[in-house]
Motif scaffolding. Sequence first.
Motif, PDB file in Angstrom:
ATOM      1  N   TRP A  44      47.275  49.430  33.316  1.00 53.52           N
ATOM      2  CA  TRP A  44      47.344  48.084  32.730  1.00 53.52           C
ATOM      3  C   TRP A  44      46.794  47.079  33.703  1.00 53.52           C
ATOM      4  O   TRP A  44      46.620  47.383  34.884  1.00 53.52           O
ATOM      5  CB  TRP A  44      48.756  47.773  32.245  1.00 53.52           C
ATOM      6  CG  TRP A  44      49.877  47.690  33.238  1.00 53.52           C
ATOM      7  CD1 TRP A  44      50.281  48.674  34.102  1.00 53.52           C
ATOM      8  CD2 TRP A  44      50.769  46.595  33.434  1.00 53.52           C
ATOM      9  NE1 TRP A  44      51.380  48.243  34.810  1.00 53.52           N
ATOM     10  CE2 TRP A  44      51.713  46.980  34.422  1.00 53.52           C
ATOM     11  CE3 TRP A  44      50.889  45.327  32.852  1.00 53.52           C
ATOM     12  CZ2 TRP A  44      52.730  46.132  34.855  1.00 53.52           C
ATOM     13  CZ3 TRP A  44      51.911  44.490  33.278  1.00 53.52           C
ATOM     14  CH2 TRP A  44      52.813  44.899  34.264  1.00 53.52           C
TER      15      TRP A  44
ATOM     16  N   HIS B 210      47.750  38.542  39.374  1.00 53.49           N
ATOM     17  CA  HIS B 210      48.286  38.905  40.689  1.00 53.49           C
ATOM     18  C   HIS B 210      48.146  37.746  41.668  1.00 53.49           C
ATOM     19  O   HIS B 210      48.005  37.945  42.881  1.00 53.49           O
ATOM     20  CB  HIS B 210      47.559  40.136  41.227  1.00 53.49           C
ATOM     21  CG  HIS B 210      48.426  41.100  41.977  1.00 53.49           C
ATOM     22  ND1 HIS B 210      49.127  40.768  43.116  1.00 53.49           N
ATOM     23  CD2 HIS B 210      48.715  42.414  41.735  1.00 53.49           C
ATOM     24  CE1 HIS B 210      49.792  41.839  43.551  1.00 53.49           C
ATOM     25  NE2 HIS B 210      49.560  42.848  42.731  1.00 53.49           N
TER      26      HIS B 210
ATOM     27  N   HIS C 118      46.857  42.883  34.946  1.00 50.31           N
ATOM     28  CA  HIS C 118      47.712  41.693  34.876  1.00 50.31           C
ATOM     29  C   HIS C 118      47.361  40.744  36.000  1.00 50.31           C
ATOM     30  O   HIS C 118      46.617  41.086  36.919  1.00 50.31           O
ATOM     31  CB  HIS C 118      49.196  42.088  34.916  1.00 50.31           C
ATOM     32  CG  HIS C 118      49.621  42.823  36.154  1.00 50.31           C
ATOM     33  ND1 HIS C 118      49.822  42.201  37.367  1.00 50.31           N
ATOM     34  CD2 HIS C 118      49.874  44.143  36.372  1.00 50.31           C
ATOM     35  CE1 HIS C 118      50.198  43.105  38.267  1.00 50.31           C
ATOM     36  NE2 HIS C 118      50.228  44.289  37.694  1.00 50.31           N
TER      37      HIS C 118
ATOM     38  N   HIS D 275      57.737  45.573  42.145  1.00 50.81           N
ATOM     39  CA  HIS D 275      57.186  45.105  40.869  1.00 50.81           C
ATOM     40  C   HIS D 275      58.197  44.364  40.015  1.00 50.81           C
ATOM     41  O   HIS D 275      57.933  44.064  38.844  1.00 50.81           O
ATOM     42  CB  HIS D 275      56.535  46.242  40.090  1.00 50.81           C
ATOM     43  CG  HIS D 275      55.249  45.849  39.440  1.00 50.81           C
ATOM     44  ND1 HIS D 275      55.191  44.986  38.360  1.00 50.81           N
ATOM     45  CD2 HIS D 275      53.966  46.161  39.729  1.00 50.81           C
ATOM     46  CE1 HIS D 275      53.914  44.822  38.014  1.00 50.81           C
ATOM     47  NE2 HIS D 275      53.157  45.516  38.837  1.00 50.81           N
TER      48      HIS D 275
ATOM     49  N   HIS E  84      49.232  50.155  45.554  1.00 50.97           N
ATOM     50  CA  HIS E  84      47.877  50.031  45.011  1.00 50.97           C
ATOM     51  C   HIS E  84      47.007  51.202  45.476  1.00 50.97           C
ATOM     52  O   HIS E  84      47.318  51.864  46.454  1.00 50.97           O
ATOM     53  CB  HIS E  84      47.232  48.725  45.496  1.00 50.97           C
ATOM     54  CG  HIS E  84      47.735  47.498  44.799  1.00 50.97           C
ATOM     55  ND1 HIS E  84      46.949  46.398  44.574  1.00 50.97           N
ATOM     56  CD2 HIS E  84      48.942  47.189  44.250  1.00 50.97           C
ATOM     57  CE1 HIS E  84      47.641  45.457  43.937  1.00 50.97           C
ATOM     58  NE2 HIS E  84      48.870  45.908  43.741  1.00 50.97           N
TER      59      HIS E  84
ATOM     60  N   HIS F  86      55.718  49.716  44.015  1.00 47.96           N
ATOM     61  CA  HIS F  86      54.362  49.999  43.539  1.00 47.96           C
ATOM     62  C   HIS F  86      53.389  50.015  44.710  1.00 47.96           C
ATOM     63  O   HIS F  86      53.429  49.142  45.573  1.00 47.96           O
ATOM     64  CB  HIS F  86      53.937  48.934  42.517  1.00 47.96           C
ATOM     65  CG  HIS F  86      52.486  49.001  42.131  1.00 47.96           C
ATOM     66  ND1 HIS F  86      51.858  50.172  41.765  1.00 47.96           N
ATOM     67  CD2 HIS F  86      51.533  48.040  42.052  1.00 47.96           C
ATOM     68  CE1 HIS F  86      50.583  49.926  41.476  1.00 47.96           C
ATOM     69  NE2 HIS F  86      50.366  48.644  41.648  1.00 47.96           N
TER      70      HIS F  86
ATOM     71  N   HIS G 278      44.307  42.069  38.486  1.00 45.88           N
ATOM     72  CA  HIS G 278      44.515  43.371  39.138  1.00 45.88           C
ATOM     73  C   HIS G 278      44.594  44.453  38.069  1.00 45.88           C
ATOM     74  O   HIS G 278      45.278  44.283  37.065  1.00 45.88           O
ATOM     75  CB  HIS G 278      45.814  43.346  39.951  1.00 45.88           C
ATOM     76  CG  HIS G 278      46.232  44.706  40.449  1.00 45.88           C
ATOM     77  ND1 HIS G 278      45.439  45.470  41.277  1.00 45.88           N
ATOM     78  CD2 HIS G 278      47.341  45.447  40.224  1.00 45.88           C
ATOM     79  CE1 HIS G 278      46.061  46.620  41.536  1.00 45.88           C
ATOM     80  NE2 HIS G 278      47.218  46.635  40.908  1.00 45.88           N
TER      81      HIS G 278
ATOM     82  N   HIS H 175      46.222  47.666  37.424  1.00 47.74           N
ATOM     83  CA  HIS H 175      47.371  48.399  37.973  1.00 47.74           C
ATOM     84  C   HIS H 175      47.193  49.896  37.729  1.00 47.74           C
ATOM     85  O   HIS H 175      47.116  50.325  36.581  1.00 47.74           O
ATOM     86  CB  HIS H 175      48.650  47.878  37.317  1.00 47.74           C
ATOM     87  CG  HIS H 175      49.903  48.538  37.807  1.00 47.74           C
ATOM     88  ND1 HIS H 175      50.964  47.834  38.325  1.00 47.74           N
ATOM     89  CD2 HIS H 175      50.263  49.843  37.862  1.00 47.74           C
ATOM     90  CE1 HIS H 175      51.911  48.673  38.674  1.00 47.74           C
ATOM     91  NE2 HIS H 175      51.521  49.906  38.399  1.00 47.74           N
TER      92      HIS H 175
ATOM     93  N   HIS I 227      54.184  46.705  47.048  1.00 51.99           N
ATOM     94  CA  HIS I 227      55.132  45.623  46.744  1.00 51.99           C
ATOM     95  C   HIS I 227      56.158  46.050  45.725  1.00 51.99           C
ATOM     96  O   HIS I 227      56.038  47.088  45.088  1.00 51.99           O
ATOM     97  CB  HIS I 227      54.390  44.364  46.262  1.00 51.99           C
ATOM     98  CG  HIS I 227      53.584  44.525  45.007  1.00 51.99           C
ATOM     99  ND1 HIS I 227      54.126  44.357  43.751  1.00 51.99           N
ATOM    100  CD2 HIS I 227      52.275  44.827  44.808  1.00 51.99           C
ATOM    101  CE1 HIS I 227      53.168  44.535  42.839  1.00 51.99           C
ATOM    102  NE2 HIS I 227      52.034  44.835  43.451  1.00 51.99           N
TER     103      HIS I 227
HETATM  104 CU1  C2O Z   1      51.066  45.800  38.758  1.00 51.69          CU
HETATM  105 CU2  C2O Z   1      50.223  44.829  42.627  1.00 51.69          CU
HETATM  106  O1  C2O Z   1      50.647  45.263  40.681  1.00 51.69           O
END
Ligand code: C2O
Length: 490
Positions: A162, A166, A164, A474, A423, A421, A105, A107, A472
């Motif tokens: 960034w 997921h 990472h 984080h 998206h 967070h 993902h 971010h 969600h």
């Molecule tokens: Cu840094 Cu859904 O994430």
Amino acid sequence: ATLAGCGLDPSPGQTAELLTSAVPLPEPFQVPLPIPPVKRPVRSDAKTDYYRVVQRKASLEILPGLKTEVLGYDGLLPGPTFDVRSGRTSVVEQVNQLDVPTVVHLHGGHTPASSDGWPLDLLMPDGQHHDHAGHHGMTGGDVKTGSRSYTFPNTQRAATLWYHDHRMDYTAPQVYRGLFGLHLIRDAEEDALPLPAGDREVPLVLADRSFNEDGSFRYPALKDGPGVESRYMEGVIGDVQLVNGAPWPVLEVDAARYRFRILNAANARRYELALDGPARFVQIGSDGGLLGAPVEHETLVVAPAERFDVVVDFSQYTVGTQVTLTNKLGTGRATQVMRFVVARKAVDDSNVPAKLSSYAALPEPAGLVRRKWRFRRGQAGEHRGWTINGKPFDPEVMQATVKLDQYELWSFVTDVHHPVHVHLAPFQVLRRGGGPPGPYDAGWKDTVDVRPAEVVDVLVRFTTHKGKYLIHCHNLEHEDMAMMAAFATV
Ligand code: C2O
Ligand code: CU
């Protein structure tokens, strides 16, 4: 959900549980600060840069004299830094040579749903079969084996993003073991500013870890697979502070201004950063790029996944001064983060202009669509982990359907600390706890630190890409324990 040998961190800023390392901790400020390498494209055309990243295990010397097995993008921790131009597409071929499924993902990216890292869109290692992919018999993901290409349009302003892992139910352990890195977007508006650059623009990726006797990362075993019993309910925090993958590093600096891109990549730890002596953090950017005007902070509270782009002026110190970066929310050794040594006088033609960007506040039009997102512990009779609006994550359930281009007011309501967070689109904080936004809420955000029993109102407007996206917590252990919800953009 505690393991033997682990105590509660009494620090008021943490609700997570501290894992104590089984090895002696090294002296601080011995290791030079590493800088993650910039990823080079394998080829480029008029509009697109093509990259190839191999997710693989590597044995790294993180603590002196010990080897730690990491799961790394290109075998690195953190992974390589993508450094791209706004408007140029990145196509990243990810190759999975690990022995676990992964999901990538970006971010903060305004990414089409097919490349956004839906938690069931697994990339299986070569040689594993699709039937290993699902848990609880869940299906519906776009599963690929061996390699998959992610398309990031980068059609957004300059910002510190960034990337990472997921993967559903396993994000926390996989990020803990190394699957995270920076993705910087640059543009002409930012280039035109006289900010510190070159060697004086430095990423600081913060993460805490704990270590076993044999040097491996200490993380609760997932013996029983996903589920409350095998997890740290509150979140995992470690007693070793890493910056760019090195424990309590040191950086020699000129007596000049530096730009630091600070990312909290920790699973669950919150920081309140402070500097010895007179220097302040002059914040120039947040998650979503440059602020309209700089904001000065004496200390900097950074929740998991938040980014703060700051300028620190070391010309306020005499040559030879050691300036320690500390964490006021840490206890014991975790009160220290890293050290700067002001090594020499130097010419400095950088500056922080009073106007940084054409940032504009979103309007709050009448007839705004309002939604409430309640983040709390599963109650009796509900799911035993964490919930949003009383529900654990269910990839089949869209908790909201959002029209593109519509202005929406979202209220985040919490029981304990949750870094929330969203998206796809950034938001602006409108109110915190009924009052004005807090000192760390300026600018475009994609993650906001919602404190215990607080309500944070944000304005958001999704303008691109139809599909399934996520909101969600984080705190990655909270996320894995189902504090996540899907929404659809239409
Ligand atoms: Cu840094 Cu859904 O994430
Ligand atoms: Cu949470």
